[in-house]
Design an enzyme around this catalytic site. Structure first.
Site, PDB file in Angstrom:
ATOM      1  N   ASP A  45       0.827  -1.203   0.000  1.00 15.39           N
ATOM      2  CA  ASP A  45       0.000   0.000   0.000  1.00 15.39           C
ATOM      3  C   ASP A  45       0.866   1.260   0.000  1.00 15.39           C
ATOM      4  O   ASP A  45       0.356   2.377  -0.092  1.00 15.39           O
ATOM      5  CB  ASP A  45      -1.002   0.001   1.151  1.00 15.39           C
ATOM      6  CG  ASP A  45      -0.366  -0.136   2.524  1.00 15.39           C
ATOM      7  OD1 ASP A  45       0.877  -0.125   2.612  1.00 15.39           O
ATOM      8  OD2 ASP A  45      -1.108  -0.258   3.514  1.00 15.39           O
ATOM      9  N   SER A  46       2.179   1.064   0.036  1.00 16.08           N
ATOM     10  CA  SER A  46       3.114   2.166  -0.202  1.00 16.08           C
ATOM     11  C   SER A  46       2.862   2.829  -1.546  1.00 16.08           C
ATOM     12  O   SER A  46       3.281   3.966  -1.776  1.00 16.08           O
ATOM     13  CB  SER A  46       4.561   1.657  -0.134  1.00 16.08           C
ATOM     14  OG  SER A  46       4.738   0.517  -0.955  1.00 16.08           O
ATOM     15  N   ASP A  84      -0.656  -6.284   0.132  1.00 16.30           N
ATOM     16  CA  ASP A  84      -1.176  -5.660   1.346  1.00 16.30           C
ATOM     17  C   ASP A  84      -2.696  -5.626   1.347  1.00 16.30           C
ATOM     18  O   ASP A  84      -3.315  -5.386   0.301  1.00 16.30           O
ATOM     19  CB  ASP A  84      -0.685  -4.208   1.450  1.00 16.30           C
ATOM     20  CG  ASP A  84       0.643  -4.076   2.155  1.00 16.30           C
ATOM     21  OD1 ASP A  84       0.961  -4.948   2.991  1.00 16.30           O
ATOM     22  OD2 ASP A  84       1.368  -3.107   1.876  1.00 16.30           O
ATOM     23  N   LYS A 112      -0.794  -9.506   3.350  1.00 20.06           N
ATOM     24  CA  LYS A 112      -0.053  -8.936   4.472  1.00 20.06           C
ATOM     25  C   LYS A 112      -0.954  -7.998   5.258  1.00 20.06           C
ATOM     26  O   LYS A 112      -1.636  -7.158   4.676  1.00 20.06           O
ATOM     27  CB  LYS A 112       1.196  -8.186   3.996  1.00 20.06           C
ATOM     28  CG  LYS A 112       2.036  -7.608   5.151  1.00 20.06           C
ATOM     29  CD  LYS A 112       3.408  -7.166   4.686  1.00 20.06           C
ATOM     30  CE  LYS A 112       3.383  -5.847   3.960  1.00 20.06           C
ATOM     31  NZ  LYS A 112       2.934  -4.703   4.823  1.00 20.06           N
ATOM     32  N   GLU A 114      -1.180  -5.484   8.887  1.00 27.00           N
ATOM     33  CA  GLU A 114      -0.448  -4.768   9.925  1.00 27.00           C
ATOM     34  C   GLU A 114      -1.173  -4.900  11.263  1.00 27.00           C
ATOM     35  O   GLU A 114      -2.368  -4.628  11.352  1.00 27.00           O
ATOM     36  CB  GLU A 114      -0.321  -3.287   9.567  1.00 27.00           C
ATOM     37  CG  GLU A 114       0.435  -3.026   8.271  1.00 27.00           C
ATOM     38  CD  GLU A 114       0.534  -1.546   7.954  1.00 27.00           C
ATOM     39  OE1 GLU A 114       0.120  -0.727   8.805  1.00 27.00           O
ATOM     40  OE2 GLU A 114       1.023  -1.207   6.863  1.00 27.00           O
ATOM     41  N   GLU A 180       9.420  -3.722  10.709  1.00 27.33           N
ATOM     42  CA  GLU A 180       9.805  -2.421  10.150  1.00 27.33           C
ATOM     43  C   GLU A 180      10.229  -1.447  11.247  1.00 27.33           C
ATOM     44  O   GLU A 180       9.503  -1.231  12.219  1.00 27.33           O
ATOM     45  CB  GLU A 180       8.647  -1.821   9.348  1.00 27.33           C
ATOM     46  CG  GLU A 180       8.983  -0.469   8.728  1.00 27.33           C
ATOM     47  CD  GLU A 180       7.963   0.000   7.709  1.00 27.33           C
ATOM     48  OE1 GLU A 180       8.117   1.124   7.207  1.00 27.33           O
ATOM     49  OE2 GLU A 180       7.012  -0.761   7.411  1.00 27.33           O
TER      50      GLU A 180
END
Length: 263
Positions: A45-46, A84, A112, A114, A180
């Protein structure tokens, strides 16, 4: 080339062979990365910041991720492809499974997410339904407003909480973990404790693998440059050589160096 699998990464961990991964958002770069030997790619999602020009990852939608996942899959048909689940895409188990199905149908091999121990039930639900999960701990960009910015996580008393989060995610069925922006000492403790492969970004050279946002690896990130980033293109001279240098430095443990790490 045979498809890259989670089992292959597990073997790398067992044999202590470091591996390089990178973000990809389109067909052309995905093909280039695969051709040069990076066989694990993340549609992150960067893309909200690097591709769409937002100031955070929060505006990214599941549809955005699916679109870029399809493009990357066409360029790298045999790569292990992580995708993501973006902000607010896994608020409930039902929503999580529906959104995971969208990106898996688009070509992802793994989703993925978070978050820490609070995600354990969601991870377990996905694993039971044959959706492989990669966890993400430390600096989780979707929580930037809670953290008050992009800051190192897991220092002081927070280290034990983050360690327990990692154990909880593995116990729930996560098959990979991204760490991270955490201190090297904590990253090593977690990597040694888990049986699943750990991929670091800003976590020192003690993890099983490394990942970089491709724009950081090529020095084309506008504005603030993260401490853990390295411009491989500046040294290598062309993109393909830069990719090969990135792989070589990760595998040898040269990158990330002390100058890219936190304590």
């Amino acid at each position: 080339m045979k498809p890259t699998t989670i089992a292959l990464l597990q073997k790398c961990k067992q044999e202590k062979k470091r591996f390089a991964t990178i973000t990809a958002y389109d067909h052309s770069f995905a093909k280039l990365f695969a051709d040069e030997g990076i066989n694990v790619l993340l549609v992150g999602d960067s893309l909200g910041m690097t591709v769409q020009g937002h100031d955070s990852t929060l505006p990214v939608t599941v549809e955005d991720i699916a679109y870029h996942t399809r493009a990357v899959r066409r360029g790298a048909p045999n790569s292990l492809l992580l995708a993501d689940l973006p902000f607010m895409a896994y608020a409930t188990p039902e929503q999580t499974f529906a959104n995971a199905a969208i990106v898996m149908r688009a070509g992802a091999n793994m989703v993925k997410l978070e978050g820490g121990a609070w995600l354990a039930d969601t991870v377990r639900m996905l694993a039971e339904r044959a959706v492989p999960v990669c966890g993400h701990l430390g600096l989780t960009p979707q929580s930037v407003n809670v953290f008050g910015g992009y800051k190192v996580q897991g220092r002081g008393d927070a280290a034990q909480t983050l360690f327990e989060d990692a154990l909880a995610l593995e116990a729930a069925g996560a098959q990979l973990l991204v760490l991270e922006c955490v201190p090297v000492e904590l990253a090593k403790r977690i990597t040694d404790a888990l049986t699943i492969p750990v991929i670091g970004i800003g976590a020192g050279n003690v993890t099983d693998g490394q990942i970089l946002v491709m724009h950081d690896a090529f020095g084309i990130t506008g504005g603030h440059i993260p401490k853990f980033a390295k411009n491989f293109l500046a040294e290598a001279g062309d993109i393909r050589a830069a990719v090969r240098q990135y792989i070589a430095e990760v595998e040898s443990g040269v990158y990330p160096g002390e100058e890219h790490s936190f304590h």
